[in-house]
Design an enzyme around this catalytic site. Structure first.
Site, PDB file in Angstrom:
ATOM      1  N   LYS A  16      -9.306  13.371   8.685  1.00 60.63           N
ATOM      2  CA  LYS A  16      -8.828  12.900   9.984  1.00 60.63           C
ATOM      3  C   LYS A  16      -8.698  14.061  10.966  1.00 60.63           C
ATOM      4  O   LYS A  16      -8.351  15.170  10.570  1.00 60.63           O
ATOM      5  CB  LYS A  16      -7.445  12.248   9.830  1.00 60.63           C
ATOM      6  CG  LYS A  16      -7.408  10.936   9.083  1.00 60.63           C
ATOM      7  CD  LYS A  16      -5.972  10.452   8.961  1.00 60.63           C
ATOM      8  CE  LYS A  16      -5.863   9.163   8.171  1.00 60.63           C
ATOM      9  NZ  LYS A  16      -6.373   8.001   8.917  1.00 60.63           N
TER      10      LYS A  16
ATOM     11  N   ASP B 237       1.835   6.220   5.800  1.00 53.00           N
ATOM     12  CA  ASP B 237       0.834   5.351   5.172  1.00 53.00           C
ATOM     13  C   ASP B 237       1.346   4.719   3.876  1.00 53.00           C
ATOM     14  O   ASP B 237       0.638   3.954   3.240  1.00 53.00           O
ATOM     15  CB  ASP B 237      -0.463   6.127   4.922  1.00 53.00           C
ATOM     16  CG  ASP B 237      -1.697   5.259   5.117  1.00 53.00           C
ATOM     17  OD1 ASP B 237      -1.590   4.200   5.756  1.00 53.00           O
ATOM     18  OD2 ASP B 237      -2.778   5.634   4.618  1.00 53.00           O
TER      19      ASP B 237
ATOM     20  N   ASP C   5     -11.844   7.520   4.347  1.00 53.45           N
ATOM     21  CA  ASP C   5     -10.633   7.267   5.127  1.00 53.45           C
ATOM     22  C   ASP C   5     -10.284   5.777   5.174  1.00 53.45           C
ATOM     23  O   ASP C   5      -9.322   5.385   5.820  1.00 53.45           O
ATOM     24  CB  ASP C   5     -10.797   7.819   6.549  1.00 53.45           C
ATOM     25  CG  ASP C   5      -9.470   7.926   7.282  1.00 53.45           C
ATOM     26  OD1 ASP C   5      -8.426   7.984   6.601  1.00 53.45           O
ATOM     27  OD2 ASP C   5      -9.480   7.946   8.523  1.00 53.45           O
TER      28      ASP C   5
ATOM     29  N   ARG D 220      -7.646  -0.073   1.241  1.00 49.36           N
ATOM     30  CA  ARG D 220      -8.214  -1.308   0.684  1.00 49.36           C
ATOM     31  C   ARG D 220      -8.766  -1.102  -0.722  1.00 49.36           C
ATOM     32  O   ARG D 220      -8.802  -2.035  -1.527  1.00 49.36           O
ATOM     33  CB  ARG D 220      -9.276  -1.864   1.634  1.00 49.36           C
ATOM     34  CG  ARG D 220     -10.481  -0.987   1.828  1.00 49.36           C
ATOM     35  CD  ARG D 220     -11.226  -1.290   3.117  1.00 49.36           C
ATOM     36  NE  ARG D 220     -10.491  -0.812   4.281  1.00 49.36           N
ATOM     37  CZ  ARG D 220     -10.902  -0.984   5.533  1.00 49.36           C
ATOM     38  NH1 ARG D 220     -12.032  -1.610   5.790  1.00 49.36           N
ATOM     39  NH2 ARG D 220     -10.181  -0.512   6.538  1.00 49.36           N
TER      40      ARG D 220
ATOM     41  N   ASP E 137      -2.079  10.555   3.831  1.00 47.23           N
ATOM     42  CA  ASP E 137      -3.499  10.262   4.003  1.00 47.23           C
ATOM     43  C   ASP E 137      -4.147  11.298   4.913  1.00 47.23           C
ATOM     44  O   ASP E 137      -4.000  11.255   6.133  1.00 47.23           O
ATOM     45  CB  ASP E 137      -3.675   8.857   4.598  1.00 47.23           C
ATOM     46  CG  ASP E 137      -5.149   8.491   4.747  1.00 47.23           C
ATOM     47  OD1 ASP E 137      -5.997   9.140   4.106  1.00 47.23           O
ATOM     48  OD2 ASP E 137      -5.435   7.543   5.510  1.00 47.23           O
TER      49      ASP E 137
ATOM     50  N   GLU F  38      -9.314   4.138   2.466  1.00 49.88           N
ATOM     51  CA  GLU F  38      -8.904   4.200   1.058  1.00 49.88           C
ATOM     52  C   GLU F  38      -7.895   3.128   0.675  1.00 49.88           C
ATOM     53  O   GLU F  38      -7.800   2.729  -0.481  1.00 49.88           O
ATOM     54  CB  GLU F  38      -8.331   5.591   0.738  1.00 49.88           C
ATOM     55  CG  GLU F  38      -6.882   5.834   1.139  1.00 49.88           C
ATOM     56  CD  GLU F  38      -6.597   5.734   2.622  1.00 49.88           C
ATOM     57  OE1 GLU F  38      -5.486   5.292   2.982  1.00 49.88           O
ATOM     58  OE2 GLU F  38      -7.481   6.079   3.434  1.00 49.88           O
TER      59      GLU F  38
ATOM     60  N   LYS G 285       0.842  -1.210   0.000  1.00 46.77           N
ATOM     61  CA  LYS G 285       0.000   0.000   0.000  1.00 46.77           C
ATOM     62  C   LYS G 285       0.867   1.247   0.000  1.00 46.77           C
ATOM     63  O   LYS G 285       1.709   1.434   0.870  1.00 46.77           O
ATOM     64  CB  LYS G 285      -0.902  -0.017   1.236  1.00 46.77           C
ATOM     65  CG  LYS G 285      -1.712   1.263   1.442  1.00 46.77           C
ATOM     66  CD  LYS G 285      -2.439   1.215   2.779  1.00 46.77           C
ATOM     67  CE  LYS G 285      -3.036   2.570   3.148  1.00 46.77           C
ATOM     68  NZ  LYS G 285      -3.644   2.562   4.488  1.00 46.77           N
TER      69      LYS G 285
END
Length: 476
Positions: free
Chosen positions: A253, A264, A323, A327, A246, A325, A241
């Site tokens: 967030k 991330d 949030d 996956r 993010d 995202e 990933k």
């Protein structure tokens, strides 16, 4: 600080410092040494450090290995790391390190010593005006352990390479920069390299990457690196990933959870680090590295809650949180990876806070239906010190991600079992007819730490690079 290690079968007995290991109880030492160390409240317990003036060396750094009967490779890594940190604090420039616990662990002791020196000596000070001086360490051993030294060096340097990319902020490492780093690895080691821009993403129907990435001025990318030896015995696909920052998107967030979101991209960076090690070690295993990479930002073009995405494999997904995202972009990579028909496909991602709640900051979650793969990865993680714990792909929780308007939704209906429902979501995009074995590693806890732990400083750890490389080598 940069630590450089070399290996020698002999040394002249001179230098700024000597690092030597001592078991708890100090039984192996001469009486005069024992008394001097006891006066410093040093007993050889794991993690203890003491310094005495030497003859040939300005300083002798004693590092505690703990109880001899409880010794393992991670005890050695910790001791070596404590030793090199102490040497740096003494402003030593030339250091000699005896392989710690060589008489008990043999080649594994040499490998673990080198890993500890490099992992413990790592600092990320690129943006500081005052930088620590480099430190040269000579590890002394016999020719029979030279390959163990090399393997330890390659593994630790690959982990540190990963750490340095993860530690870079979002204004420096964007999806395009991550793609450039992949191209550099390809050029250095002769890998095949494909990078999909927006047009190629559309052509390949990578709707998750396009959807998540469209809210940012930094365009999304998909990276495919391939190492193909002539006599490959297995094919392994690695997926990482790569969310370079993010914000949470429109489900933005809170400040305290956004602050470290440069991390991330840790899964993607780990995949690059693994490929660096593969390029150096050249195992007879075909390895493909797949990285979906985006920046998740709020914008007039950003995707929204209630949006529905239809993937290339026909699965439709309704968005309940922007949030969640990671996956969504991993789904594209898992579909693509399945088409390569691998023996193993392993994805790694800082995927859920729920995994941190379940396992804490220091352990990654392991999800797989393959008992043999789970056992192998868990055993290797014990050896590397990169802790994994198997969690279930509980079929009863599939109801949690069943969609109202689409096949599935991108978060569970409740907050419970979030790491499991995220893994179950990913499973929808793994073609079981084409992939012999799949594992998902949720590295959200240990990939990036807020405070020092073991041989790591605060920040990126490079996990699970060493464990996955060891797995690849085992499959030769």
């Amino acid at each position: 600080m940069e630590v450089k290690v070399s290996y020698s079968s002999q040394h002249k007995g001179k230098g700024d410092a000597l690092i030597t290991g001592v078991y708890e109880g100090l039984k192996e030492l001469e009486q005069s040494e024992k008394e001097r160390l006891k006066a410093l409240n040093f007993s050889g317990k794991k993690g203890e450090v003491a310094v005495l003036p030497g003859d040939a060396f300005k300083a002798v750094i004693y590092v505690g290995l703990g109880k001899k009967k409880e010794l393992n490779a991670d005890s050695v890594r910790l001791a070596a790391a404590k030793g090199v940190k102490k040497a740096a604090s003494l402003k030593a420039k030339k250091v000699v390190c005896e392989p710690l616990a060589l008489e008990k662990l043999e080649g594994d002791a040499v490998k673990a010593t080198v890993e500890g020196l490099l992992l413990g000596g790592y600092t990320f000070d690129r943006y500081k005006e005052e930088k620590k001086e480099s430190l040269k360490v000579t590890v002394v051993g016999t020719s029979e352990h030279k390959e163990s030294f090399r393997l330890g060096r390659v593994l630790a340097e690959a982990a540190n390479y990963t750490r340095s990319i993860v530690n870079e902020p979002g204004n420096v490492v964007t999806p395009e920069v991550l793609a450039q780093k992949a191209k550099e690895l390809a050029q250095e080691f002769g890998f095949e390299c494909k990078v999909f821009d927006e047009k190629k993403l559309e052509k390949n129907q990578m709707v998750g990457i396009l959807t998540v990435g469209r809210g940012s001025k930094n365009p999304p990318r998909f990276i495919h690196l391939a190492y193909k030896p002539k006599k490959a015995k297995k094919r392994i696909v690695l997926v990482g990933k790569g969310v370079t920052f993010d914000s949470g998107g429109l489900n933005i967030k809170p400040e305290q959870f956004m602050k470290t979101m440069k991390s991330d991209k840790a899964g993607a960076c780990a995949v690059l680090g693994i490929m660096r090690a593969v390029g150096e070690l050249k195992p007879e295993v075909e390895v493909h590295a797949l990285i979906p990479t985006v920046e998740n930002m709020p914008d007039g073009k950003a995707y929204r809650p209630d949006d529905i995405i239809v993937y290339r494999n026909g699965k439709s997904v309704e968005v309940h949180s922007t949030d969640a995202e990671g996956r969504l972009i991993l789904a594209d990579a898992l579909i693509y990876g399945s088409e390569l028909e691998p023996d193993y496909m392993i994805d790694m991602a800082t995927l859920t806070g729920a995994c941190v709640v379940a396992l804490g900051h220091y352990t990654s979650g392991l999800f797989t239906e393959d008992d043999r793969l789970a056992k192998t990865l868990t055993e290797l993680s014990r050896q590397t010190g990169e802790k994994l714990w198997r969690l279930p792909l509980d079929p009863d929780l599939k109801e949690e991600i069943k969609g109202t308007w689409a096949d599935i939704q991108n978060v569970g209906k409740s907050r419970y079992g979030g790491a499991i429902t995220a893994a179950l979501f990913l499973e929808n995009f793994v073609d079981a007819d084409k992939v012999k074995s799949w594992a998902h590693l949720d590295i959200a806890g240990p990939a990036f730490l807020s405070s020092p732990w073991k041989y790591y400083e605060a920040g990126a750890t490079g996990q699970p690079v060493r464990t996955v490389v060891e797995f690849i080598l085992r499959e030769v």
